[in-house]
Design an enzyme around this catalytic site. Structure first.
Site, PDB file in Angstrom:
ATOM      1  CB  SER A 287      38.330  44.806  24.313  1.00 50.00           C
ATOM      2  OG  SER A 287      38.863  45.444  25.464  1.00 50.00           O
ATOM      3  CG  ASP A 288      33.041  44.228  28.578  1.00 52.61           C
ATOM      4  OD1 ASP A 288      33.314  45.203  29.302  1.00 52.61           O
ATOM      5  OD2 ASP A 288      31.984  43.594  28.677  1.00 52.61           O
ATOM      6  CB  CYS A 289      36.682  46.947  31.155  1.00 54.72           C
ATOM      7  SG  CYS A 289      36.180  48.509  30.394  1.00 54.72           S
ATOM      8  CB  ALA A 291      37.505  41.647  26.899  1.00 58.71           C
TER       9      ALA A 291
END
Ligand SMILES: *[C@@H]1O[C@H](CO)[C@@H](O)[C@H](O)[C@H]1NC(C)=O
Ligand SMILES: *[C@@H]1O[C@H](CO)[C@@H](O)[C@H](O)[C@H]1NC(C)=O
Ligand SMILES: *[C@@H]1O[C@H](CO)[C@@H](O)[C@H](O)[C@H]1NC(C)=O
Length: 774
Positions: A287-289, A291
Site C-alpha cells: 500500500s502507499d504509506c 493508505a
C-alpha cells in the site's frame, strides 16, 4: 544447505536448537546460517512458495500480525531477522523510506537525473543501466550493513496526465507506450539478470489512475478519480500491465486514490483479479504509506479499523506501509472480520519475496551474484559516468536561432551566468533523492569552459518574489554572453504540492526580458524544471536566441549542460510530455478524462487527444545537425492476410469498418501478425550525434475515442555527419494497431491505418483481409 541437511527432528527440538544457537554464539543477522539445523524453509531445493508456507506455518498468530507492516519484527526463535520493507530508488537510492541509511562507510550515492529527463532520451538502454546501477548500490549498502531491506518502491509509472502535477517529473511522461517501455527496462535493471535470485525487488506504483496531489483542497487522500473504462484500458493501466507482465516486477503499490468509488487498496477487482489474475503478478501488493488508514479516515470506505484491515487484506493488499494492520490486525481476527488463512496468504507472498532476494540462504555476502558488491561499487566511476551520460542524452534543445548554439569553448568571452537555478544543488535533484556523490551545478560546469564567468542569481529562489533586475542587467551589459538558469524547484512542485500555474514563477519572466534587452547578443535560456512551463514569451522573443530544457538533471547536470552548450554533445532529447499554454489551467485537475469533449469545451489531455494550441509538442526536440527520415512499411504479407481472413470480426454498430477482438486473436496469432517497418535515417551534418526516431500510428479519423495519433515505438541511433542507417521497428498489430472501445475492450479495426515518423511521410497499413497489400 550445509551438512546438517536431512536431519529430521521434531519442530519443538528445532525451536529449542534455534534458541540455543541464538543464545550461545550470538545469532548472525541473517537466517539459515551454515550449520543451522534443518528446517524446510531453509531448504533451497524447494520452491520458494513451499518454503514460505513452511515458515508461515511455524509462526504464532501474534508473530504473523507483527509481519504485516513495513517495519517487520524479528522472530528470534526461528532465526528470522527484522526487515524493513520501505526503500526508494527512483533516480538513485533515496533518504525517503526506512530501509537504508547513509551514515556508515557509504555516505553518498549516485544521483541520476530525475526520471522525466531520463525518459527524454527515448533510449531504453539508458533506462535499463540506471535501474541496474541503483540495484547494485542497494546490494552494496546491504552487504556492508547500511540497509535492512532490498525492496525498492520504484518506479513511478503513473501517466503524467496534468502538467501541474507535482510528481509528474518522477514519471516517464504522458505516453503509455513510453511509460510501459520505461517500466520494463528499469525493473529488469533493478531486479537483475537472475531468474531465481532478485538483485533487488522493484515495485510499480501507484496503481492506478493516481496523478493528483492537491488541487484546491481535493487531495490524493480523499480523491475519487472517475475514470472511463476506455481511459483505463489504453492510458492508465498499460504501464502497470507491462511492469508486471513483461518486466516481471515483484511488487505493485496501490494508490491513495479511489477509482470509481473504490479505494485502490481495497479493490479486489484491481489487486487480485487484475494484477494477479490477468497480469500474472508474482510477488506482493504494497500500500502507499498509510493508505490503509486512509481507506477509513480519508476515503470513509469502511466504518471501523478492523473492517478496513480485513477489507484491504481480503482485496489482495499484502504489505501495509505503516502500522495500521499491525495495530488492528489482531482485533480484526478476533472479531471474525478475517481469518488466519487471509493472513497466511499475505505472508506467503511477503516471505516468498524475501526468499527470492536470497534472504533465507545464509549470509547474503556469500551470494554468488551479489555478495561481492561493497562500498567501491557505490559512486563508482561507471555510475558517475552513467549519471552524466543520462543527463546529456535527455537534455532537449527547444530553440536555436541561427548560430546561437553551440558556443565555442576556447573563444567565448566573458559570460554572465544569471538565475536562481544556476548554483542551487537542490535544483539538480527533484523528488526522492539521496546524498549525491558529487554536485556539479551549472555554474560549476561552465567554469570548466569559460575563464571569465560573472554570476548573479537574480532572485533568492525560484519563487522570485522580487528580482535584483538592476544587478542582473548590469552584469548582462558588461559581458559578451548571457546564460540564464531559470525554472522551478520543490518550492512549486513536489510530492503533496501541485503547481497552480504553468508560467515561470514570480518575477522570472520580467527578469529574463530585462536581461535579454540589455545583453549584447541574444541570450541563452536554460530551464531547470520538473514539468512543462509556458515560455511562449521566450519562444517568440528574438533577443532570446536559444532555449534548453534540462529537467532536474542529477548530480552531473551542470557538466551535461555545459557539454551541450559548448557542442561537445549534440542534443538529441525529445519532450516526453506536451507543453501546454497557461490557459490550460482552467481545466479542473480532477477531471480525469483523457478524451476531449468539444460539446463542453473540455480540451482533452496529451498529444493523443488534445488538439488545442501548444507551446511545444510531445516528441519535440532540435539538434545541431539536420536529420531526415524516410519510412518504408509494406504491412501484412500474403500469409498474414490469409490468417486475417480466417479470423472472425465484429460488425461495427455505426456501419463503419468491422473490428477484431485482440483477446480472441490470442498471443500466438498476434505474434504471427507482426511485420517490420523500416526507417532510413540520415545525418546531413554538420555534427555527429544521436537521433531518436519516434514512430506513430494514426487512424483514418478520430471518432469513437480513437486517439489523433499514438506512438508505436522509438529508437535512438548514433550517426556521424553524412552517415545513414536503417532502423527496423517490429510492428505488432495487436499491440500497436489496437484501440480501446468505450467498454475497454481492445480491438483492431478491419480498415486502414497510417504509420508515420514525419507528418508528411506516411505508410498506409491495411488490416483488411479483402484488400491486397499495396
Ligand atoms: C504506529 O505508527 C504511528 C505513526 O507513525 C505511531 O505514532 C504509533 O506509535 C505506532 N504504533 C505502534 C503500536 O507501533
Ligand atoms: C472512421 O474510421 C473508422 C475505422 O477506419 C471507420 O469505420 C469509420 O466509418 C470512420 N468514420 C467516419 C465518420 O469517417
Ligand atoms: C546514442 O546512440 C547509441 C546507439 O547508436 C547509444 O549506444 C548511445 O547511448 C546514445 N547516446 C546518447 C548520448 O544518447
Amino acid at each position: 544447505m550445509g551438512g546438517s541437511a536431512g536431519i529430521v527432528v521434531l519442530m519443538a527440538t528445532i525451536t529449542a536448537l534455534l534458541c540455543m544457537g541464538a543464545a550461545a554464539g550470538g545469532q548472525p543477522p541473517f537466517s539459515c546460517w551454515p550449520g543451522a539445523p534443518y528446517v524446510r524453509f531453509c531448504d533451497q531445493r524447494l520452491p520458494v512458495e513451499q518454503r514460505a508456507a513452511d515458515l508461515v506455518a511455524r509462526l504464532t498468530l501474534a508473530e504473523k500480525v507483527s509481519q504485516l507492516g513495513d517495519v517487520a519484527a524479528a522472530v528470534p526463535r526461528l532465526g528470522v531477522p527484522a526487515y524493513k520493507w520501505w526503500s526508494e530508488g527512483l533516480h538513485g537510492l533515496s533518504m525517503w523510506g526506512k530501509g537504508m541509511h547513509f551514515t556508515g562507510a557509504v555516505q553518498h550515492v549516485t544521483s541520476f537525473p530525475q526520471v522525466l529527463l531520463t525518459a527524454a532520451s527515448f533510449d531504453e538502454r539508458i533506462w535499463y543501466f540506471i535501474g541496474q546501477a541503483i540495484g547494485v548500490e542497494a546490494r552494496a549498502l546491504y552487504n556492508i550493513g547500511q540497509a535492512e531491506g532490498l525492496t525498492i518502491w520504484s518506479p513511478n509509472v503513473n501517466i503524467y496526465r496534468d502538467p501541474r502535477w507535482g510528481r509528474g517529473h518522477e514519471t516517464p511522461g504522458e505516453d503509455p507506450i513510453t511509460v510501459s517501455k520505461y517500466a520494463v527496462a528499469f525493473v529488469r535493471g533493478l531486479q537483475g539478470p537472475s531468474p531465481t535470485t532478485l538483485q533487488t525487488s522493484a515495485c510499480c506504483k501507484h496503481a492506478t489512475a493516481y496523478d493528483l496531489d492537491d488541487w484546491r483542497g481535493t487531495v490524493r487522500y480523499n480523491f475519487n478519480a472517475r475514470v472511463t473504462p476506455q481511459d483505463l484500458a489504453d492510458t492508465f493501466n498499460p504501464p502497470f500491465r507491462s511492469c508486471v507482465g513483461e518486466g516481471q516486477a515483484s511488487c505493485v503499490m496501490c494508490a491513495y486514490t479511489a477509482v470509481n468509488g473504490v479505494p485502490a487498496c481495497a479493490d479486489y477487482n484491481l489487486l487480485t483479479k487484475t494484477f494477479r489474475g490477468q497480469w500474472g503478478l508474482k510477488g506482493y501488493v504494497a500500500s502507499d504509506c498509510d493508505a490503509i488508514a486512509l481507506v477509513r479516515d480519508g476515503q470513509h470506505f469502511r466504518p471501523t479499523p478492523e473492517d478496513t484491515v480485513a477489507t484491504t487484506l481480503k482485496a489482495g493488499m499484502d504489505m501495509n506501509c505503516g502500522n495500521y494492520t499491525q495495530v488492528h490486525g489482531m482485533a480484526a481476527l478476533r472479531q471474525g472480520k478475517m481469518t488466519e488463512r487471509d493472513v497466511d496468504r499475505t505472508l506467503i507472498n511477503l516471505f516468498s519475496v524475501r526468499m527470492r532476494l536470497g534472504h533465507f540462504n545464509g549470509d547474503p555476502r556469500s551470494n554468488p551474484l551479489y555478495g561481492h558488491f561493497g562500498a567501491n561499487d557505490v559512486c563508482s566511476p561507471a555510475h558517475k559516468n552513467l549519471a552524466l551520460h543520462a543527463a546529456k542524452s535527455g537534455i532537449v534543445l527547444l530553440k536555436n536561432d541561427a548560430g546561437t548554439l553551440p558556443l565555442r569553448r576556447w573563444t567565448v568571452g566573458s559570460t554572465a551566468v544569471i538565475g536562481p537555478n544556476a548554483n542551487d544543488p537542490g535544483a539538480l535533484l527533484g523528488n526522492y533523492f539521496g546524498p549525491p556523490c558529487e554536485t556539479i551545478t551549472p555554474l560549476l560546469g561552465l567554469k570548466g569552459y569559460v575563464k571569465d564567468v560573472r554570476f548573479e542569481p537574480g532572485c533568492i529562489d525560484t519563487a522570485c518574489w522580487s528580482a535584483a533586475t538592476g544587478k542582473a542587467v548590469a552584469v548582462a551589459r558588461s559581458t559578451d554572453h548571457v546564460i540564464l538558469f531559470m525554472g522551478t524547484s520543490h518550492v512549486q512542485e513536489e510530492e503533496g504540492r501541485d503547481r497552480t500555474s504553468l508560467l515561470l514563477p514570480g518575477q522570472q519572466q520580467s527578469l529574463i526580458e530585462a536581461v535579454a534587452r540589455a545583453a549584447k547578443r541574444p541570450v541563452i535560456l536554460v530551464l531547470l524544471t520538473g514539468g512543462p512551463v509556458d515560455v511562449t514569451f521566450a519562444k517568440f522573443n528574438p533577443k532570446i536566441g536559444a532555449i534548453v530544457w534540462a529537467g532536474y538533471p542529477g548530480q552531473a547536470g551542470g557538466l551535461a549542460i555545459a557539454n551541450v552548450l559548448f557542442g561537445e554533445h549534440n542534443p538529441s532529447g525529445r519532450l516526453p510530455v506536451t507543453w501546454y499554454p497557461e490557459e490550460y489551467i482552467r481545466v479542473p485537475m480532477t477531471d480525469m478524462r483523457m478524451r476531449a469533449d468539444p460539446a463542453t469545451g473540455y480540451p482533452g489531455r496529451s498529444y493523443r487527444f488534445y488538439r488545442g494550441p501548444v507551446v511545444y509538442k510531445f516528441g519535440y526536440g532540435l539538434s545541431y545537425s539536420r536529420f531526415s527520415r524516410r519510412l518504408a512499411a509494406s504491412g501484412l504479407a500474403g500469409h498474414q492476410k490469409s490468417l486475417l481472413a480466417s479470423l472472425t470480426s465484429t460488425p461495427a454498430a455505426d456501419g463503419g469498418a468491422s473490428h477484431y477482438d485482440v483477446e480472441e486473436i490470442g498471443p500466438e496469432r498476434c505474434e504471427q501478425l507482426k511485420f517490420p517497418a523500416v526507417v532510413e535515417v540520415e545525418n546531413h551534418g554538420p555534427m555527429d550525434g544521436n537521433h531518436s526516431v519516434l514512430m506513430f500510428l494514426r487512424w483514418p479519423n478520430a471518432t469513437g475515442g480513437r486517439p489523433a495519433s499514438q506512438l508505436v515505438g522509438f529508437q535512438s541511433q548514433h550517426l556521424e555527419a553524412g552517415e545513414k542507417a536503417s532502423l527496423t521497428f517490429d510492428v505488432s498489430p495487436c499491440e500497436h494497431l489496437s484501440r480501446a472501445r468505450e467498454d475497454g475492450k481492445m480491438v483492431i479495426d478491419g480498415a486502414s491505418h497510417f504509420l508515420f515518423v514525419d507528418e508528411d511521410d506516411e505508410a498506409e497499413i491495411s488490416f483488411d483481409a479483402s484488400i491486397n497489400s499495396p
